[in-house]
Design a protein around this motif. Structure first.
Motif, PDB file in Angstrom:
ATOM      1  N   GLN A   1      -1.548  39.109  24.586  1.00  8.07           N
ATOM      2  CA  GLN A   1      -0.840  37.830  24.624  1.00  8.07           C
ATOM      3  C   GLN A   1       0.543  38.066  24.032  1.00  8.07           C
ATOM      4  OE1 GLN A   1      -2.440  34.644  22.215  1.00  8.07           O
ATOM      5  NE2 GLN A   1      -1.419  33.074  23.456  1.00  8.07           N
TER       6      GLN A   1
ATOM      7  N   CYS B   1       4.990  34.533  21.035  1.00  5.46           N
ATOM      8  CA  CYS B   1       5.468  33.197  21.399  1.00  5.46           C
ATOM      9  C   CYS B   1       6.772  32.917  20.665  1.00  5.46           C
ATOM     10  CB  CYS B   1       4.416  32.148  21.040  1.00  5.46           C
ATOM     11  SG  CYS B   1       4.900  30.468  21.493  1.00  5.46           S
ATOM     12  N   ASP B   2       7.806  32.583  21.418  1.00  3.89           N
ATOM     13  CA  ASP B   2       9.098  32.236  20.838  1.00  3.89           C
ATOM     14  C   ASP B   2       9.118  30.743  20.528  1.00  3.89           C
ATOM     15  OD1 ASP B   2      11.682  31.932  20.037  1.00  3.89           O
ATOM     16  OD2 ASP B   2      12.596  32.811  21.826  1.00  3.89           O
ATOM     17  N   GLN B   3       8.820  30.408  19.295  1.00  2.00           N
ATOM     18  CA  GLN B   3       8.749  29.002  18.901  1.00  2.00           C
ATOM     19  C   GLN B   3      10.100  28.303  19.037  1.00  2.00           C
ATOM     20  OE1 GLN B   3       5.987  27.527  18.284  1.00  2.00           O
ATOM     21  NE2 GLN B   3       4.543  29.165  17.773  1.00  2.00           N
TER      22      GLN B   3
ATOM     23  N   GLU C   1       6.444  26.718  26.627  1.00  4.54           N
ATOM     24  CA  GLU C   1       5.000  26.937  26.540  1.00  4.54           C
ATOM     25  C   GLU C   1       4.725  28.408  26.237  1.00  4.54           C
ATOM     26  OE1 GLU C   1       0.941  26.357  29.228  1.00  4.54           O
ATOM     27  OE2 GLU C   1       2.903  25.722  29.979  1.00  4.54           O
ATOM     28  N   CYS C   2       3.863  28.647  25.258  1.00  4.93           N
ATOM     29  CA  CYS C   2       3.560  30.021  24.858  1.00  4.93           C
ATOM     30  C   CYS C   2       2.829  30.765  25.976  1.00  4.93           C
ATOM     31  CB  CYS C   2       2.710  30.026  23.592  1.00  4.93           C
ATOM     32  SG  CYS C   2       3.598  29.477  22.122  1.00  4.93           S
TER      33      CYS C   2
ATOM     34  N   LYS D   1       0.144  32.938  27.958  1.00  6.71           N
ATOM     35  CA  LYS D   1      -1.315  32.981  27.839  1.00  6.71           C
ATOM     36  C   LYS D   1      -1.775  34.425  27.663  1.00  6.71           C
ATOM     37  CE  LYS D   1      -1.976  28.851  30.686  1.00  6.71           C
ATOM     38  NZ  LYS D   1      -2.263  28.001  29.528  1.00  6.71           N
TER      39      LYS D   1
END
Length: 287
Positions: free
Chosen positions: A146, A149-151, A156-157, A159
């Motif tokens: 996975q 994730c770039d907050q 959307e992160c 999957k």
């Protein structure tokens, strides 16, 4: 040993360079005509240019390495001699290996040489599987990734993805008398072969246990990477000892410049380290 060689090479180059400079601009103009040149000065003038070129090439451009084991089969075999691009992940000073210039970072699928985190005097070579922030799962001999994730992007992160691997025909690789299964793996656009040993069960109890995750799951910390061998059941890698710090990176394997066949019958009177031939077909780029 490689670390000691780098230090010795650097110090000898500096010493001969100082003598070469003093001889050229200070001592030679003052020496009386016909006076013999000291042997140390003559020696330094001869070897310094060669040592300087070797130091620059080895420290900043390319360094040769020998593949000592089968952990990266079938991509790299024991007896392969490779060139490692030293500037791929940053230019470092040759003495303390601190990064001077940032030239890039590893990508998923790169074959990287790095200092073994548990013993930095040892060089390891593995394939980069996880980047900082990635979540990695290796379960039932299947790889899941996975991406981080770039907050801040407020998107959307990504999957969790199953890394596809399709079996290929033929039994070309062995551990002892046991044939290994060959698969074609697709790692985020990087296609390469991996091996699995059907006799070997997952060694989950021996995996590196990262607090807050399951025993077959890891989240790559910032400034670190997750590396695995292509010979999945015969490789001691990040699954067992953890993550590769950025400062441990040496470079990216890019070219096989020589490959010796090391298969020798046990009854042979020659030592096992003596090559039996050259594998010309293996010379070329590393993927």
């Amino acid at each position: 040993m490689a670390n000691y060689f780098s230090i010795i090479l650097t110090l000898v180059t500096l010493a001969t360079g100082v003598i070469w400079a003093l001889e050229k601009w200070l001592w030679a103009p003052k020496r009386e005509a016909g006076m013999a040149q000291p042997w140390v000065n003559e020696f330094s003038q001869s070897v310094f240019p060669v040592l300087f070129v070797v130091l620059v090439l080895r420290s900043f451009l390319y360094e040769p390495f020998r593949i000592p084991s089968g952990s990266m089969m079938p991509t790299l075999l024991e007896g392969d001699f490779i060139l490692v691009e030293k500037y791929a992940y940053g230019i470092k000073d040759p003495l303390v290996q601190s990064k001077l210039i940032d030239t890039g970072s590893p990508q998923r699928g790169d074959i990287a040489v790095f200092k073994y985190p548990l013993d930095p005097s040892v060089d390891y070579i593995k394939r980069i599987i996880g980047l900082p922030g990635d979540r990695i799962i290796y379960r039932n001999k299947t790889l899941y990734v996975q991406p981080a994730c770039d907050q801040q992007a407020q998107q959307e992160c990504p999957k969790m993805q199953v890394i596809a691997s399709q079996p290929t025909e033929g039994k070309q690789y062995f551990t002892g008398a046991s044939a290994l299964d060959t698969y074609q793996e697709q790692l985020f656009g990087v296609s390469h072969k991996i091996l699995k040993d059907p006799r070997v069960a997952p060694r989950i109890p021996y995996y590196f246990n990262q607090p807050g995750t399951q025993q077959d799951e890891w989240i790559v910390p910032e400034g670190h990477y997750f590396a695995m061998g292509d010979n999945r059941d015969n490789s001691v890698d990040s699954r067992y000892w953890g993550f590769v710090p950025d400062e441990n990176l040496v470079g990216q394997a890019v070219f096989i410049w020589m490959s010796f066949d090391m298969d020798r019958d046990a009854s042979s009177w020659l030592p096992q380290w003596v090559p039996t031939g050259i594998r010309w077909s293996r010379l070329g780029g590393v993927q």
